[in-house]
Design a protein around this motif. Sequence first.
Motif, PDB file in Angstrom:
ATOM      1  N   GLU A 108       0.834  -1.196   0.000  1.00 27.14           N
ATOM      2  CA  GLU A 108       0.000   0.000   0.000  1.00 27.14           C
ATOM      3  C   GLU A 108       0.872   1.251   0.000  1.00 27.14           C
ATOM      4  OE1 GLU A 108      -3.536   2.048   2.709  1.00 27.14           O
ATOM      5  OE2 GLU A 108      -2.201   0.562   3.595  1.00 27.14           O
ATOM      6  N   ALA A 109       1.897   1.256   0.866  1.00 26.29           N
ATOM      7  CA  ALA A 109       2.808   2.400   0.925  1.00 26.29           C
ATOM      8  C   ALA A 109       3.534   2.574  -0.407  1.00 26.29           C
ATOM      9  CB  ALA A 109       3.810   2.214   2.063  1.00 26.29           C
ATOM     10  N   GLN A 110       3.951   1.469  -0.998  1.00 25.11           N
ATOM     11  CA  GLN A 110       4.654   1.526  -2.280  1.00 25.11           C
ATOM     12  C   GLN A 110       3.729   2.067  -3.371  1.00 25.11           C
ATOM     13  OE1 GLN A 110       6.142  -2.237  -3.599  1.00 25.11           O
ATOM     14  NE2 GLN A 110       7.197  -1.384  -5.369  1.00 25.11           N
ATOM     15  N   VAL A 111       2.472   1.579  -3.398  1.00 24.02           N
ATOM     16  CA  VAL A 111       1.512   2.048  -4.405  1.00 24.02           C
ATOM     17  C   VAL A 111       1.239   3.534  -4.219  1.00 24.02           C
ATOM     18  CG1 VAL A 111      -0.903   1.861  -5.123  1.00 24.02           C
ATOM     19  CG2 VAL A 111       0.463  -0.199  -4.844  1.00 24.02           C
ATOM     20  N   LEU A 112       1.070   3.957  -2.960  1.00 31.31           N
ATOM     21  CA  LEU A 112       0.846   5.380  -2.696  1.00 31.31           C
ATOM     22  C   LEU A 112       2.044   6.208  -3.127  1.00 31.31           C
ATOM     23  CD1 LEU A 112      -0.957   5.325   0.775  1.00 31.31           C
ATOM     24  CD2 LEU A 112      -1.914   5.987  -1.433  1.00 31.31           C
ATOM     25  N   LYS A 113       3.240   5.723  -2.838  1.00 33.62           N
ATOM     26  CA  LYS A 113       4.453   6.439  -3.232  1.00 33.62           C
ATOM     27  C   LYS A 113       4.520   6.545  -4.750  1.00 33.62           C
ATOM     28  CE  LYS A 113       9.472   6.206  -2.984  1.00 33.62           C
ATOM     29  NZ  LYS A 113      10.612   5.387  -2.654  1.00 33.62           N
ATOM     30  N   GLU A 114       4.257   5.421  -5.441  1.00 36.44           N
ATOM     31  CA  GLU A 114       4.274   5.447  -6.902  1.00 36.44           C
ATOM     32  C   GLU A 114       3.205   6.394  -7.440  1.00 36.44           C
ATOM     33  OE1 GLU A 114       3.844   1.378  -8.113  1.00 36.44           O
ATOM     34  OE2 GLU A 114       5.889   0.849  -7.508  1.00 36.44           O
ATOM     35  N   HIS A 116       2.001   9.072  -5.920  1.00 29.75           N
ATOM     36  CA  HIS A 116       2.469  10.442  -5.691  1.00 29.75           C
ATOM     37  C   HIS A 116       3.541  10.819  -6.707  1.00 29.75           C
ATOM     38  CE1 HIS A 116       0.160  11.358  -2.156  1.00 29.75           C
ATOM     39  NE2 HIS A 116       0.586  10.269  -1.511  1.00 29.75           N
ATOM     40  N   GLU A 117       4.444   9.887  -6.976  1.00 29.92           N
ATOM     41  CA  GLU A 117       5.493  10.156  -7.962  1.00 29.92           C
ATOM     42  C   GLU A 117       4.883  10.377  -9.339  1.00 29.92           C
ATOM     43  OE1 GLU A 117       8.127   6.816  -7.660  1.00 29.92           O
ATOM     44  OE2 GLU A 117       9.071   7.564  -5.829  1.00 29.92           O
ATOM     45  N   GLU A 118       3.898   9.546  -9.707  1.00 23.69           N
ATOM     46  CA  GLU A 118       3.248   9.692 -11.004  1.00 23.69           C
ATOM     47  C   GLU A 118       2.492  11.016 -11.064  1.00 23.69           C
ATOM     48  OE1 GLU A 118       2.203   8.848 -14.862  1.00 23.69           O
ATOM     49  OE2 GLU A 118       3.681   7.844 -13.609  1.00 23.69           O
ATOM     50  N   ALA A 119       1.816  11.382  -9.977  1.00 23.06           N
ATOM     51  CA  ALA A 119       1.107  12.667  -9.936  1.00 23.06           C
ATOM     52  C   ALA A 119       2.094  13.822 -10.081  1.00 23.06           C
ATOM     53  CB  ALA A 119       0.312  12.794  -8.635  1.00 23.06           C
ATOM     54  N   ARG A 123       2.094  16.467 -13.004  1.00 28.47           N
ATOM     55  CA  ARG A 123       2.073  17.889 -12.673  1.00 28.47           C
ATOM     56  C   ARG A 123       3.249  18.606 -13.326  1.00 28.47           C
ATOM     57  NH1 ARG A 123       2.480  18.064  -7.013  1.00 28.47           N
ATOM     58  NH2 ARG A 123       0.521  16.969  -7.066  1.00 28.47           N
ATOM     59  N   SER A 124       4.423  17.989 -13.229  1.00 28.35           N
ATOM     60  CA  SER A 124       5.624  18.586 -13.819  1.00 28.35           C
ATOM     61  C   SER A 124       5.478  18.680 -15.336  1.00 28.35           C
ATOM     62  CB  SER A 124       6.835  17.746 -13.443  1.00 28.35           C
ATOM     63  OG  SER A 124       7.997  18.277 -14.008  1.00 28.35           O
ATOM     64  N   ARG A 125       4.979  17.590 -15.938  1.00 28.34           N
ATOM     65  CA  ARG A 125       4.784  17.583 -17.392  1.00 28.34           C
ATOM     66  C   ARG A 125       3.758  18.642 -17.793  1.00 28.34           C
ATOM     67  NH1 ARG A 125       2.333  12.575 -18.705  1.00 28.34           N
ATOM     68  NH2 ARG A 125       4.066  11.688 -17.567  1.00 28.34           N
ATOM     69  N   ALA A 126       2.661  18.744 -17.012  1.00 25.65           N
ATOM     70  CA  ALA A 126       1.639  19.750 -17.299  1.00 25.65           C
ATOM     71  C   ALA A 126       2.218  21.155 -17.162  1.00 25.65           C
ATOM     72  CB  ALA A 126       0.449  19.570 -16.363  1.00 25.65           C
ATOM     73  N   GLN A 127       3.055  21.364 -16.150  1.00 23.01           N
ATOM     74  CA  GLN A 127       3.696  22.670 -15.960  1.00 23.01           C
ATOM     75  C   GLN A 127       4.586  23.002 -17.159  1.00 23.01           C
ATOM     76  OE1 GLN A 127       2.734  24.268 -13.271  1.00 23.01           O
ATOM     77  NE2 GLN A 127       3.876  26.106 -13.719  1.00 23.01           N
TER      78      GLN A 127
END
Length: 184
Positions: A108-114, A116-119, A123-127
């Motif tokens: 669960e922690a790994q999925v959440l981390k992934e 967040h990283e994907e988000a 976000r960076s790509r959108a910026q």
Amino acid sequence: MNTAILLQSILLTDEGYIIDFGTAPLQIVFHTIMVLLLFYVIGRLVIKPLQKNLQKRQDHIQQSIDSAEADKQKAEEYKADYEQKLAEASKERDEILKKAYDSAKEREAQVLKEAHEEAERIRSRAQRDIEQEREKAKDEIQQESIGLAAAMTEKLLEQYVDDDVRSRLVEDAVRGMEDAQWPK
């Protein structure tokens, strides 16, 4: 004495047996011997085999009791072994469940981390895309402004200036706009 004399001493009457008390002590000894002989014969022929059978039966019963006690002891050992294995299985089950829970928490922690990283990547790509679009829009506005200024200048110059001067002024204006610093 012989038996015939003893038998003669007992007279049979209608009232029953009559004992001659003259021979009574002798009869008592004879009867005692007969009873003892009868006990001996009965003892040899009946009681001894009966005692042997009873002893065998008692031995068999004792053996059955001993066997039952041994079986009971084995059953208690099996029960203790079973309870121990059951406790170990329960402990192992608890450990497996704990490991599965911990693994699920880690996943669960790994999925959440992934996520967040994907988000963050999105976000960076959108910026970056927004910045690129902004730059592109600025360039388009700049080009439109230059084109519009050139067209207006050309219209004004057509009315008031000759062709050579007009061409030179338009070129200078366009060069000046291209070199100008546009706000970001």
